[in-house]
Design a protein around this motif. Sequence first.
Motif, PDB file in Angstrom:
ATOM      1  N   GLU A  82     -12.448 -15.413  -4.588  1.00 59.50           N
ATOM      2  CA  GLU A  82     -12.440 -13.943  -4.574  1.00 59.50           C
ATOM      3  C   GLU A  82     -11.142 -13.489  -3.910  1.00 59.50           C
ATOM      4  OE1 GLU A  82     -14.591 -11.880  -5.785  1.00 59.50           O
ATOM      5  OE2 GLU A  82     -16.552 -12.873  -5.912  1.00 59.50           O
ATOM      6  N   GLY A  83     -10.361 -12.703  -4.622  1.00 58.11           N
ATOM      7  CA  GLY A  83      -9.105 -12.223  -4.056  1.00 58.11           C
ATOM      8  C   GLY A  83      -8.129 -11.832  -5.145  1.00 58.11           C
ATOM      9  N   GLU A  84      -6.837 -11.953  -4.847  1.00 60.26           N
ATOM     10  CA  GLU A  84      -5.785 -11.619  -5.806  1.00 60.26           C
ATOM     11  C   GLU A  84      -4.635 -12.594  -5.641  1.00 60.26           C
ATOM     12  OE1 GLU A  84      -4.081  -7.763  -5.045  1.00 60.26           O
ATOM     13  OE2 GLU A  84      -3.798  -8.160  -2.915  1.00 60.26           O
ATOM     14  N   THR A  85      -3.816 -12.710  -6.669  1.00 63.95           N
ATOM     15  CA  THR A  85      -2.654 -13.577  -6.556  1.00 63.95           C
ATOM     16  C   THR A  85      -1.559 -12.881  -5.750  1.00 63.95           C
ATOM     17  OG1 THR A  85      -1.582 -12.759  -8.562  1.00 63.95           O
ATOM     18  CG2 THR A  85      -3.142 -14.602  -8.815  1.00 63.95           C
ATOM     19  N   LEU A  86      -0.644 -13.677  -5.232  1.00 61.41           N
ATOM     20  CA  LEU A  86       0.501 -13.106  -4.530  1.00 61.41           C
ATOM     21  C   LEU A  86       1.305 -12.216  -5.473  1.00 61.41           C
ATOM     22  CD1 LEU A  86       2.407 -12.865  -2.104  1.00 61.41           C
ATOM     23  CD2 LEU A  86       3.435 -15.059  -2.785  1.00 61.41           C
ATOM     24  N   ALA A  87       1.384 -12.588  -6.737  1.00 58.64           N
ATOM     25  CA  ALA A  87       2.112 -11.767  -7.717  1.00 58.64           C
ATOM     26  C   ALA A  87       1.485 -10.384  -7.824  1.00 58.64           C
ATOM     27  CB  ALA A  87       2.119 -12.463  -9.076  1.00 58.64           C
ATOM     28  N   GLU A  88       0.162 -10.325  -7.842  1.00 61.47           N
ATOM     29  CA  GLU A  88      -0.521  -9.033  -7.922  1.00 61.47           C
ATOM     30  C   GLU A  88      -0.280  -8.208  -6.655  1.00 61.47           C
ATOM     31  OE1 GLU A  88      -4.313 -10.323 -10.754  1.00 61.47           O
ATOM     32  OE2 GLU A  88      -4.369 -10.733  -8.588  1.00 61.47           O
ATOM     33  N   ARG A  89      -0.300  -8.889  -5.514  1.00 60.03           N
ATOM     34  CA  ARG A  89      -0.049  -8.172  -4.254  1.00 60.03           C
ATOM     35  C   ARG A  89       1.368  -7.601  -4.237  1.00 60.03           C
ATOM     36  NH1 ARG A  89      -0.758  -8.568   1.448  1.00 60.03           N
ATOM     37  NH2 ARG A  89       0.516  -6.861   2.264  1.00 60.03           N
ATOM     38  N   LEU A  90       2.347  -8.391  -4.654  1.00 56.80           N
ATOM     39  CA  LEU A  90       3.735  -7.935  -4.629  1.00 56.80           C
ATOM     40  C   LEU A  90       3.981  -6.835  -5.661  1.00 56.80           C
ATOM     41  CD1 LEU A  90       5.539 -11.370  -4.156  1.00 56.80           C
ATOM     42  CD2 LEU A  90       5.325  -9.531  -2.466  1.00 56.80           C
ATOM     43  N   LYS A  91       3.277  -6.888  -6.771  1.00 51.77           N
ATOM     44  CA  LYS A  91       3.413  -5.829  -7.766  1.00 51.77           C
ATOM     45  C   LYS A  91       2.962  -4.496  -7.181  1.00 51.77           C
ATOM     46  CE  LYS A  91       2.145  -4.598 -12.503  1.00 51.77           C
ATOM     47  NZ  LYS A  91       1.393  -5.016 -13.731  1.00 51.77           N
ATOM     48  N   ARG A  92       1.975  -4.565  -6.301  1.00 49.22           N
ATOM     49  CA  ARG A  92       1.435  -3.350  -5.688  1.00 49.22           C
ATOM     50  C   ARG A  92       2.267  -2.874  -4.511  1.00 49.22           C
ATOM     51  NH1 ARG A  92      -2.920  -5.397  -4.219  1.00 49.22           N
ATOM     52  NH2 ARG A  92      -2.773  -5.313  -1.966  1.00 49.22           N
ATOM     53  N   SER A  93       2.751  -3.832  -3.682  1.00 53.99           N
ATOM     54  CA  SER A  93       3.415  -3.452  -2.434  1.00 53.99           C
ATOM     55  C   SER A  93       4.936  -3.595  -2.456  1.00 53.99           C
ATOM     56  CB  SER A  93       2.853  -4.291  -1.277  1.00 53.99           C
ATOM     57  OG  SER A  93       3.159  -5.670  -1.455  1.00 53.99           O
ATOM     58  N   GLY A  94       5.469  -4.313  -3.428  1.00 55.27           N
ATOM     59  CA  GLY A  94       6.924  -4.517  -3.492  1.00 55.27           C
ATOM     60  C   GLY A  94       7.378  -5.666  -2.619  1.00 55.27           C
ATOM     61  N   THR A  95       7.235  -5.541  -1.307  1.00 53.64           N
ATOM     62  CA  THR A  95       7.591  -6.598  -0.363  1.00 53.64           C
ATOM     63  C   THR A  95       6.443  -6.774   0.631  1.00 53.64           C
ATOM     64  OG1 THR A  95       8.659  -5.043   1.154  1.00 53.64           O
ATOM     65  CG2 THR A  95      10.066  -6.075  -0.521  1.00 53.64           C
ATOM     66  N   LEU A  96       6.581  -7.782   1.492  1.00 56.03           N
ATOM     67  CA  LEU A  96       5.640  -7.994   2.587  1.00 56.03           C
ATOM     68  C   LEU A  96       6.380  -7.828   3.909  1.00 56.03           C
ATOM     69  CD1 LEU A  96       3.611 -11.180   1.504  1.00 56.03           C
ATOM     70  CD2 LEU A  96       3.082  -8.773   1.063  1.00 56.03           C
ATOM     71  N   PRO A  97       5.689  -7.414   4.958  1.00 56.98           N
ATOM     72  CA  PRO A  97       6.321  -7.407   6.284  1.00 56.98           C
ATOM     73  C   PRO A  97       6.815  -8.812   6.615  1.00 56.98           C
ATOM     74  CG  PRO A  97       4.221  -6.241   6.318  1.00 56.98           C
ATOM     75  CD  PRO A  97       4.307  -6.913   4.989  1.00 56.98           C
ATOM     76  N   GLU A  98       7.934  -8.890   7.323  1.00 56.77           N
ATOM     77  CA  GLU A  98       8.558 -10.191   7.567  1.00 56.77           C
ATOM     78  C   GLU A  98       7.605 -11.182   8.227  1.00 56.77           C
ATOM     79  OE1 GLU A  98      12.198 -11.905  10.246  1.00 56.77           O
ATOM     80  OE2 GLU A  98      12.670 -10.286   8.840  1.00 56.77           O
ATOM     81  N   ALA A  99       6.903 -10.770   9.250  1.00 54.64           N
ATOM     82  CA  ALA A  99       6.004 -11.691   9.954  1.00 54.64           C
ATOM     83  C   ALA A  99       4.932 -12.228   9.010  1.00 54.64           C
ATOM     84  CB  ALA A  99       5.372 -10.997  11.156  1.00 54.64           C
ATOM     85  N   GLU A 100       4.409 -11.354   8.157  1.00 57.98           N
ATOM     86  CA  GLU A 100       3.379 -11.778   7.209  1.00 57.98           C
ATOM     87  C   GLU A 100       3.950 -12.742   6.181  1.00 57.98           C
ATOM     88  OE1 GLU A 100       0.267  -9.856   3.922  1.00 57.98           O
ATOM     89  OE2 GLU A 100       1.409  -8.535   5.257  1.00 57.98           O
TER      90      GLU A 100
END
Length: 335
Positions: free
Chosen positions: A103-121
Amino acid sequence: MPEAQPRPTGYDLQPEQILDGRFLLIEIVSRSGMATIFKAIDQDNGQIVAIKVPYLHFESSPAFYSRFIREGEVGAKLDHPYLLKFIEVPNRSRPYLVMEFLEGETLAERLKRSGTLPEAEALSLASRICEALSYMHEHQVIHRDLKPQNVMLLTDGSIRVLDFGISKTIGRRFTFVGFTPALGTPEFMAPEQVLGKRGDERTDIYSLGTVLYRMLVGSNPFAGESDDVFVAMNARVTGDPEAPRRLNPQISEQAEEIILHAMERDPAKRYPSAAAFKTELDAPLKVALTGRCRRLQRPSRWRRHWKNVVLIGGVLIAIACGFIKLIYMIVHHGP
């Protein structure tokens, strides 16, 4: 004269059917170009599982079948919290894979939504992927297709690295057969993969460097070189990516150093192991700044590198032939 029977399609299994008297198919989770993934109940123990079933007309394809079997064999021998878990099933009536249900989402889906991630994350996520890669490498397996689409972010905060279809056992010769992305995904391939070389554990390190670049910069390395796949592939062979901090000044110098160290064109200059990569990801403030960002070399124009042109051209011709074969199969055997 008996009526002609309809040609079987890839959609022969449907929800509410029971596969091999054991797996009750609940619903279709997704359909790709070659397989269906079902959510199912293992009636032996009540466990919810995912079942990947190839379409019937692909079961006879040597290239697809080889990849499918390899994915199951590799998955069955690996057991790590950050790797997709496979469930062995004896006496299967047809090819299919049984895996844990996620249950969840791929990193690709997350990046499509947010663009980037905070550096620490992003550094923390890359560290956990390193842990999974380190385990794979210790068990003599190279992933070879690490990309955001193959990293699952679970709702409980854990992760899974997916898709071992083109993985390779270290020291075992790999043969390209028909259409299969045996070389990896172009945007995340290491230079040695582009040139058709065998590669080793450091191939995965380069790919993870490109994933970290994507997480922090918001675009793939070499994205600005060309929309032409041929030119973009040659760019990573002849040059280095744009310095991450030039595209996103919010990135720390240490994070930039880590990315560029992982993405060195020469494998000998990369991190020697996933464990060494993880050490710096876990303690970025201790990373020594060596000035890699000032030594980056712009990719050369492909016309000046005829040897690379021949090699990369051969790769693309092989892939094109595979696509033609794939289209032929779809036309003559149904969608």
